[in-house]
Scaffold this motif. Structure first.
Motif, short mmCIF file in Angstrom:
data_model
loop_
_atom_site.label_atom_id
_atom_site.label_comp_id
_atom_site.label_asym_id
_atom_site.label_seq_id
_atom_site.Cartn_x
_atom_site.Cartn_y
_atom_site.Cartn_z
N ALA B 130 0.84 -1.21 0.00
CA ALA B 130 0.00 0.00 0.00
C ALA B 130 0.87 1.25 0.00
O ALA B 130 0.44 2.33 -0.41
CB ALA B 130 -0.92 -0.02 1.21
N ASP B 131 2.16 1.12 0.45
CA ASP B 131 3.08 2.26 0.48
C ASP B 131 3.49 2.73 -0.92
O ASP B 131 4.06 3.81 -1.06
CB ASP B 131 4.37 1.89 1.25
CG ASP B 131 4.07 1.60 2.71
OD1 ASP B 131 2.99 2.02 3.16
OD2 ASP B 131 4.91 0.98 3.37
N THR B 132 3.25 1.89 -1.95
CA THR B 132 3.75 2.23 -3.29
C THR B 132 3.15 3.53 -3.82
O THR B 132 3.74 4.17 -4.67
CB THR B 132 3.46 1.10 -4.29
OG1 THR B 132 2.08 0.78 -4.18
CG2 THR B 132 4.31 -0.12 -4.05
N GLY B 133 1.98 3.91 -3.30
CA GLY B 133 1.33 5.13 -3.81
C GLY B 133 1.76 6.39 -3.07
O GLY B 133 1.30 7.48 -3.40
N LEU B 134 2.63 6.21 -2.08
CA LEU B 134 3.00 7.33 -1.19
C LEU B 134 3.57 8.53 -1.95
O LEU B 134 3.10 9.66 -1.81
CB LEU B 134 4.03 6.81 -0.17
CG LEU B 134 4.40 7.74 0.96
CD1 LEU B 134 3.28 7.83 1.96
CD2 LEU B 134 5.69 7.28 1.64
N VAL B 135 4.58 8.27 -2.79
CA VAL B 135 5.28 9.37 -3.48
C VAL B 135 4.38 10.03 -4.51
O VAL B 135 4.29 11.26 -4.58
CB VAL B 135 6.59 8.85 -4.12
CG1 VAL B 135 7.20 9.93 -5.00
CG2 VAL B 135 7.57 8.44 -3.04
N SER B 136 3.68 9.20 -5.30
CA SER B 136 2.85 9.80 -6.36
C SER B 136 1.76 10.67 -5.76
O SER B 136 1.43 11.73 -6.30
CB SER B 136 2.28 8.72 -7.28
OG SER B 136 1.47 7.85 -6.55
N SER B 137 1.20 10.26 -4.61
CA SER B 137 0.17 11.12 -4.02
C SER B 137 0.80 12.40 -3.46
O SER B 137 0.20 13.48 -3.55
CB SER B 137 -0.66 10.37 -2.97
OG SER B 137 -0.08 10.46 -1.72
N ALA B 138 2.04 12.30 -2.95
CA ALA B 138 2.72 13.52 -2.47
C ALA B 138 3.01 14.48 -3.62
O ALA B 138 2.82 15.68 -3.51
CB ALA B 138 4.01 13.13 -1.76
N VAL B 139 3.43 13.89 -4.77
CA VAL B 139 3.73 14.73 -5.95
C VAL B 139 2.44 15.37 -6.48
O VAL B 139 2.43 16.53 -6.88
CB VAL B 139 4.45 13.89 -7.04
CG1 VAL B 139 4.60 14.70 -8.33
CG2 VAL B 139 5.82 13.45 -6.54
N ALA B 140 1.32 14.62 -6.44
CA ALA B 140 0.04 15.18 -6.89
C ALA B 140 -0.34 16.38 -6.02
O ALA B 140 -0.79 17.41 -6.53
CB ALA B 140 -1.03 14.11 -6.84
#
Lengths: 253, 422
Positions: B130-140
Motif C-alpha cells: 500500500a506504500d507504493t502510492g506514497l510518493v505519487s500522491s505527495a507529488v500530486a
C-alpha cells in the motif's frame, strides 16, 4: 422331546425364541441357510461353530439389527421383522466386537444405557446399581472408559447387557477377551441370570465353556444348523469324550 | 421423549470435550489478537511516513517544496547538496526525493520541473505494498499547490479551485428505483463488506456441522458402539435426529464464537473507515437496510442450509469405517459448498451464462449464499423458492438417511468400492 424344528421343550416352559427356516444372503453369498431352533424361558442356548459359520449373523438378525432374507424369528410372540420396536423392549444384545463411549465414565455409560430402557428414575438407578455390582470395577467405575483395559470394558458391557434382566439376553462371545478368573465369574453371572428367568442365547468358540454353561447347544457349520441338543446327549450320540470331538465329527460328516 | 433426551445429552457430551473446545477458544483468541495487530498496523500506516529529501537546488522554491511535503503527512530528513544515500542503509525510510539543481529556476519561469523519486520497497505484504502510492500522491499534492499558487499569481481574479476542478460531481445512487444523494463508492464499500461477511460465516457453520455429524457416525462405527445402539428400544429416527440436533447445536455455538471473533477483526480493521451518518441515512433511504423480517427470512434459509448439510453428512457418514475416512467422505459436501460460496463472492450469479446458473441452482447451498444479495434487491420470491427447494433436499436426504438406518446397510456399507461386508 424333539420338535420338528430341531428344538426341545425346556423344563416344559414356554418358548421365548422361535427361529424358523432363517436365511440371510449378502448378494450371492449365503451366510445363513434355513436354520430353525427354539429356546425356552430360562434356558441357556449356545450357538457353536467356526469363524464365518453364521453365528454372529444369526444373532444379529435375532437382535433386530440385520433383516432376514427369508424365514421368521418370533420373540415372546413378537415377530422380529414386523414388530422390531416391541422386540427391542424385550431383548438386550452384546455384540462380539463392541465398545463403549470413551469420553464417558463407566457409571455414566451405564446411566445412559439404562435411560434408554426405562423412563422411571428409580428403575434406572436400580439397573445402574445392579450393573455396577456385576461389573465390579471398584473406583474405576467413575473413570473414563478410554482408560479401561479390554477386560474391564468387556465386563462393563456385559453388565450393561444384563442389568435390565431382559426376557432374552443375546450374548455374542460373552467372555471374549477375559482371563480365566473373569470368565468363570461371568459364567456364574449368566447362570444366575437364567435362574431368575432370563433366557440366554449366546455364541462361543470355547467348547469347554459352552459345555459347562449351556443347557442346549446348536452346532452351526457353513450356515446350517447340523445338531441341536444338550451337550451330554450330543456326546453320547456321537460317542465323543467332549464337545470338540462332537464338533469335529459333525463338521467332517 | 425422555429416552430421546438421554440420547441427545450423550451426543452432546461426545461432541463437547476438551479436545473440541480448546481449538475453538484458541481460534477466537487468535482472531481477537489478530484484530489488535491489524488495528496497530493500520494506525502505523496513518502515522507520518519517513522520507529523505536531497535538496540540490537550495532555493526558496525547494524550501517551499520541503514545507509542502512536511504538511503532506511526511517526516522529512533533509540533506543538502548530497549524493544519493546508500539505499541498503535506509531501514525505515519509505522514499528518497531528489530536488535537482535548477528546479526552482524552472518553476519560477512558469515551466515544468522534474523531481527524481525513489520509492523503497523492503516488504511485499499487502500492507507494505500500500506504500507504493506514497510518493505519487505527495507529488500530486505538490502539483496542486504549485498550480494553485501559479493561478493566483497569473489570474488573481480567478478561483484556483475552479480552474483545477472545474467540473463538480454531485453524486447520487439509485437502487430499486429510489434515489439518494450519496457517494456510490462509500455505500458500495460498506455493502460489499456486509455481503462478503455472511458467506464466510455460513461456510464455517455448514462445514463444521457437517463434519461433526459425519464424525459422530464414524465414531459409533470405530468404537463399535453402533451395533449396540441399534438394538436398544429407541427408534432409528430418534438416533438420527439426536445426532443431527447435537451437531447443529454445537456448530451454532461454534459459529457464534467465530462470528464474534471475525466481527472483532473486521471492526478493528474498518474502525477508522466507519460509515458516515449521511451515508447511513442514504442506505436507509434507498431501502438497503435489511428489515427485521428480512433477517428472519435470512435466518430461516440459513437454518435450512445447515439442515441439508447435516442430512447429507449423515448419509456420507454412513459410509465411514473410522474417523480418518470422514475427511475424504466429506469432500463431496465441501465441493457443494465451495462452488456456490466462491460464485457468490466473485461473480454476479444472476448474470452468469444459463448453463452455470443451472448448475449453481441445483446445489441447495446456492440459495443460502444468495439469500442476502437477493434480500437487498427485495427478490423475496427467489429467496422463498430457494428455501422451499432446500426443504425438499432436506426431506430427500433425511429419507435416504432414515432408509439407511432402518436397513442392514448402516452396518454393512463401507467407503472402499461400496463393498458390503459380512
Amino acid at each position: 422331546m424333539q420338535s420338528n424344528t430341531g428344538a426341545m421343550e425346556y423344563h416344559g416352559f414356554m418358548q421365548v425364541l422361535t427361529v424358523t427356516n432363517l436365511v440371510k444372503r449378502y448378494g450371492e453369498a449365503e451366510a445363513v441357510r434355513g436354520i430353525s431352533f427354539s429356546v425356552a424361558e430360562g434356558e441357556i442356548f449356545a450357538l457353536v461353530g467356526p469363524n464365518g459359520a453364521g453365528k454372529s449373523t444369526t444373532l444379529r438378525m435375532i437382535a433386530t439389527i440385520l433383516r432376514p432374507t427369508a424365514g421368521s424369528i418370533v420373540i415372546a410372540g413378537h415377530n422380529v421383522t414386523t414388530e422390531a420396536p416391541e422386540v427391542r423392549e424385550l431383548i438386550t444384545y452384546l455384540p462380539e466386537e463392541s465398545g463403549a463411549y470413551k469420553v464417558l465414565s463407566g457409571r455414566d455409560y451405564l446411566r445412559f444405557m439404562a435411560g434408554l430402557y426405562t423412563t422411571d428414575a428409580a428403575e434406572r438407578a436400580k439397573f445402574v446399581q445392579r450393573a455396577e455390582a456385576i461389573a465390579d470395577l471398584g473406583d474405576k467405575i467413575t473413570a473414563r472408559i478410554g482408560t479401561y483395559s479390554k477386560g474391564m470394558t468387556r465386563k462393563l458391557l456385559l453388565a450393561r447387557a444384563i442389568m435390565t434382566e431382559p426376557k432374552l439376553a443375546i450374548l455374542d462371545e460373552p467372555t471374549s477377551g477375559l482371563d480365566v478368573l473373569n470368565s468363570l465369574e461371568i459364567r456364574k453371572i449368566i447362570n444366575g441370570l437364567a435362574e431368575h428367568g432370563t433366557t440366554v442365547l449366546l455364541s462361543s468358540h470355547n467348547m469347554l465353556e459352552i459345555e459347562y454353561l449351556s443347557h442346549r447347544i446348536g452346532l452351526i457349520v457353513q450356515g446350517e444348523l447340523k445338531e441341536v441338543g444338550p451337550p451330554a446327549e450330543l456326546k453320547r450320540k456321537h460317542g465323543a469324550r467332549n464337545l470338540e470331538e462332537v464338533f469335529m465329527k459333525v463338521a467332517q460328516a | 421423549m425422555k429416552r430421546f433426551w438421554v440420547l441427545f445429552v450423550k451426543e452432546l457430551r461426545e461432541l463437547i470435550t476438551p479436545q473440541t473446545i480448546i481449538p475453538i477458544v484458541l481460534i477466537v483468541l487468535v482472531f481477537l489478537g489478530l484484530g489488535k495487530v491489524i488495528a496497530q498496523q493500520s494506525k502505523a500506516q496513518n502515522k507520518p511516513q519517513p522520507v529523505v529529501v536531497v535538496d540540490n537546488d537550495d532555493s526558496s522554491t525547494s524550501a517551499d517544496v520541503v514545507q509542502e511535503l512536511r504538511s503532506d503527512n511526511l517526516t522529512v530528513t533533509l540533506e543538502q547538496h548530497a549524493a544519493l544515500p546508500d539505499f541498503s542503509k535506509l531501514a525505515n525510510e519509505k522514499a528518497v526525493i531528489v530536488i535537482p539543481a535548477g528546479f526552482g529556476h524552472d518553476l519560477t519561469l512558469g515551466g515544468a520541473a522534474t523531481l527524481q523519486t525513489y520509492t523503497i520497497q523492503n516488504g511485499f505484504s499487502i500492507a507494505r505494498l500500500a506504500d507504493t502510492g506514497l510518493v505519487s500522491s505527495a507529488v500530486a499534492q505538490l502539483n496542486a499547490a504549485v498550480a494553485t499558487e501559479r493561478i493566483a499569481r497569473l489570474a488573481p481574479h480567478t478561483s484556483p479551485a475552479q480552474v483545477l476542478a472545474p467540473v463538480h460531481n454531485d453524486e447520487h445512487l439509485v437502487a430499486g428505483g429510489k434515489v439518494a444523494a450519496v457517494s456510490p463508492a462509500d455505500v458500495g464499500a460498506y455493502l460489499s463488506s456486509q455481503i462478503a461477511f455472511v458467506p464466510v460465516v455460513l461456510f464455517i457453520v455448514i462445514v463444521f456441522a457437517g463434519q461433526m455429524v459425519a464424525t459422530a457416525m464414524a465414531n459409533e462405527k470405530e468404537n463399535k458402539t453402533l451395533e449396540t445402539l441399534l438394538s436398544v428400544p429407541i427408534s432409528r429416527a430418534s438416533i438420527v435426529t439426536a445426532k443431527m440436533l447435537a451437531a447443529g447445536v454445537v456448530a451454532s455455538a461454534t459459529a457464534v464464537a467465530y462470528v464474534y471473533g471475525i466481527h472483532k477483526v473486521q471492526a478493528d480493521f474498518t474502525g477508522s473507515q466507519s460509515l458516515s451518518a449521511s451515508a447511513r441515512a442514504a442506505i436507509g433511504q434507498l431501502g438497503l437496510n435489511l428489515s427485521p423480517g428480512s433477517y428472519v427470512f435470512l435466518g430461516v434459509v440459513l437454518f435450512l442450509g445447515i439442515l441439508v448439510a447435516l442430512a447429507i453428512a449423515l448419509v456420507l457418514g454412513a459410509f465411514a469405517d473410522n474417523i480418518k475416512s470422514v475427511q475424504s467422505l466429506i469432500m463431496p459436501l465441501m465441493m457443494l459448498l465451495l462452488i456456490p460460496y466462491l460464485a457468490t463472492l466473485v461473480t454476479d450469479v444472476p448474470s452468469l451464462p444459463t448453463a452455470f446458473k443451472v448448475v449453481l441452482y441445483i446445489i441447495p447451498f446456492t440459495y443460502t449464499f444468495q439469500a442476502m444479495p437477493n434480500l437487498y434487491v427485495h427478490n423475496y420470491g427467489l429467496v422463498a423458492l430457494g428455501g422451499a427447494y432446500e426443504l425438499l433436499c432436506f426431506i430427500v436426504f433425511m429419507a435416504i438417511a432414515a432408509k439407511l438406518f432402518a436397513s442392514d446397510q448402516i452396518l454393512t456399507l463401507r467407503l472402499r468400492g461400496l463393498r458390503f461386508r459380512r
